[in-house]
Design a protein around this motif. Structure first.
Motif, PDB file in Angstrom:
ATOM      1  N   ALA A  65       0.815  -1.070   0.024  1.00  0.00           N
ATOM      2  CA  ALA A  65       0.117  -0.141   0.003  1.00  0.00           C
ATOM      3  C   ALA A  65       0.868   1.170  -0.071  1.00  0.00           C
ATOM      4  O   ALA A  65       0.704   2.080  -0.753  1.00  0.00           O
ATOM      5  N   ARG A  66       1.965   1.107   0.837  1.00  0.00           N
ATOM      6  CA  ARG A  66       2.848   2.487   0.985  1.00  0.00           C
ATOM      7  C   ARG A  66       3.516   2.623  -0.656  1.00  0.00           C
ATOM      8  O   ARG A  66       3.600   3.647  -0.885  1.00  0.00           O
ATOM      9  N   SER A  67       4.010   1.630  -1.180  1.00  0.00           N
ATOM     10  CA  SER A  67       4.849   1.799  -2.331  1.00  0.00           C
ATOM     11  C   SER A  67       3.986   2.207  -3.648  1.00  0.00           C
ATOM     12  O   SER A  67       3.934   2.958  -4.348  1.00  0.00           O
ATOM     13  N   GLU A  68       2.850   1.643  -3.345  1.00  0.00           N
ATOM     14  CA  GLU A  68       1.419   2.130  -4.348  1.00  0.00           C
ATOM     15  C   GLU A  68       1.190   3.676  -4.124  1.00  0.00           C
ATOM     16  O   GLU A  68       0.996   4.079  -5.130  1.00  0.00           O
ATOM     17  N   ALA A  69       1.214   4.227  -3.015  1.00  0.00           N
ATOM     18  CA  ALA A  69       0.771   5.679  -2.958  1.00  0.00           C
ATOM     19  C   ALA A  69       2.101   6.483  -3.423  1.00  0.00           C
ATOM     20  O   ALA A  69       1.607   7.153  -4.243  1.00  0.00           O
ATOM     21  N   VAL A  70       3.306   5.704  -3.336  1.00  0.00           N
ATOM     22  CA  VAL A  70       4.497   6.623  -3.848  1.00  0.00           C
ATOM     23  C   VAL A  70       4.389   6.427  -5.421  1.00  0.00           C
ATOM     24  O   VAL A  70       4.635   7.438  -6.189  1.00  0.00           O
ATOM     25  N   LEU A 105      -8.365  -4.524   3.226  1.00  0.00           N
ATOM     26  CA  LEU A 105      -8.273  -4.224   1.663  1.00  0.00           C
ATOM     27  C   LEU A 105      -7.485  -2.786   1.582  1.00  0.00           C
ATOM     28  O   LEU A 105      -7.578  -2.259   2.608  1.00  0.00           O
ATOM     29  N   ALA A 106      -6.890  -2.759   0.444  1.00  0.00           N
ATOM     30  CA  ALA A 106      -6.162  -1.440   0.045  1.00  0.00           C
ATOM     31  C   ALA A 106      -6.900  -0.906  -1.303  1.00  0.00           C
ATOM     32  O   ALA A 106      -7.126  -1.578  -2.139  1.00  0.00           O
ATOM     33  N   TYR A 107      -7.133   0.609  -1.204  1.00  0.00           N
ATOM     34  CA  TYR A 107      -7.793   1.048  -2.279  1.00  0.00           C
ATOM     35  C   TYR A 107      -7.106   2.599  -2.501  1.00  0.00           C
ATOM     36  O   TYR A 107      -6.494   3.089  -1.636  1.00  0.00           O
ATOM     37  N   LEU A 123      -7.033  -1.907  -4.689  1.00  0.00           N
ATOM     38  CA  LEU A 123      -5.933  -2.426  -5.034  1.00  0.00           C
ATOM     39  C   LEU A 123      -5.466  -3.884  -4.660  1.00  0.00           C
ATOM     40  O   LEU A 123      -4.847  -4.774  -5.362  1.00  0.00           O
ATOM     41  N   LEU A 124      -5.971  -4.266  -3.318  1.00  0.00           N
ATOM     42  CA  LEU A 124      -5.530  -5.458  -2.724  1.00  0.00           C
ATOM     43  C   LEU A 124      -6.780  -5.878  -1.959  1.00  0.00           C
ATOM     44  O   LEU A 124      -7.348  -5.208  -1.249  1.00  0.00           O
ATOM     45  N   VAL A 125      -6.970  -7.043  -1.721  1.00  0.00           N
ATOM     46  CA  VAL A 125      -8.061  -7.621  -0.608  1.00  0.00           C
ATOM     47  C   VAL A 125      -7.277  -9.123  -0.146  1.00  0.00           C
ATOM     48  O   VAL A 125      -6.949  -9.785  -0.706  1.00  0.00           O
ATOM     49  N   HIS A 126      -7.468  -9.172   1.257  1.00  0.00           N
ATOM     50  CA  HIS A 126      -6.963 -10.192   1.825  1.00  0.00           C
ATOM     51  C   HIS A 126      -8.072 -10.681   2.888  1.00  0.00           C
ATOM     52  O   HIS A 126      -8.532  -9.957   3.737  1.00  0.00           O
ATOM     53  N   GLN A 127      -8.435 -12.154   2.748  1.00  0.00           N
ATOM     54  CA  GLN A 127      -9.473 -12.513   3.774  1.00  0.00           C
ATOM     55  C   GLN A 127      -8.662 -13.276   4.714  1.00  0.00           C
ATOM     56  O   GLN A 127      -7.868 -14.053   4.613  1.00  0.00           O
ATOM     57  N   HIS A 128      -8.992 -13.056   5.954  1.00  0.00           N
ATOM     58  CA  HIS A 128      -8.220 -13.666   7.132  1.00  0.00           C
ATOM     59  C   HIS A 128      -8.620 -14.766   7.461  1.00  0.00           C
ATOM     60  O   HIS A 128      -9.835 -15.214   7.277  1.00  0.00           O
TER      61      HIS A 128
END
Length: 194
Positions: A65-70, A105-107, A123-128
């Motif tokens: 998420a951090r790298s996608e923001a950059v 999730l990241a968006y 951008l990403l979804v992760h189910q626990h």
């Protein structure tokens, strides 16, 4: 002496020895005791592996998420996943609370309001995984600025195996994921990030 050409010598008998009921009972009893000791420790090991795997997934999600923001030059938000989707069938953030046990999730937060709107790309979804227990965080979401730092305060995520209530401190097999303001992530086995 006893055998002559593959036969028994006269006056000798084969002695057959089987397992007595007492011997069989003792063996079954010993096996039961060993299983009673092994099963709980095996279960604890499996829970621990699931906790480590889930915490590692979150760490990688935060890095991504951090790298996608950059990379995109936009605000990226990582939030607790709502257990069920809305009518549109798309993943959404938890409307309130700090329970991340369903996943995350990241968006891209295009309008910067901190909530995922219909036009904010996921951008990403992760189910626990349920066998990893519960996850409680200090924040409902983390936002990353286009320069890579978190626009929120430092936060942490407490992973607790399914044998303990959520957010319990001092549980064997639990793990803490610490995120500082610049967005760096650490996985530790202590109760506090300090």
């Amino acid at each position: 002496m006893g055998h002559i050409g593959g036969r028994l010598a006269p006056g000798r008998r084969w002695s057959q020895r089987g397992v007595t009921l007492l011997e069989a009972t003792v063996v079954v009893g010993i096996a039961a005791v060993l299983m009673g000791v092994a099963v709980p420790s095996m279960q604890a090991m499996l829970h621990r592996q699931a906790v480590v795997a889930e915490a590692t997934q979150l760490r990688e999600g935060i890095h991504r998420a951090r790298s996608e923001a950059v990379r995109r030059g936009e605000v990226v938000v990582l939030c607790a996943l709502a257990p069920s989707s809305d009518d549109d069938g798309l993943p959404h953030c938890m409307p309130s609370g700090k329970d991340w046990s369903a996943g995350w999730l990241a968006y891209l937060d295009r309008n910067g309001n901190g909530d995922r709107d219909g036009d904010d790309p996921v951008l990403l979804v992760h189910q626990h995984r349920a066998q990893a227990g519960s996850v409680t965080a200090t924040l409902r979401s983390i936002s990353f600025h286009p320069l890579g730092f978190s626009t929120n305060a430092a936060s942490h995520f407490r992973y607790v195996p399914p044998v303990a209530p959520p957010d319990t401190r001092g549980v064997p097999g639990s793990l803490l994921v610490c995120v500082n303001k610049p967005g760096r992530v650490r996985l530790i086995e202590m109760d506090d990030c300090a």
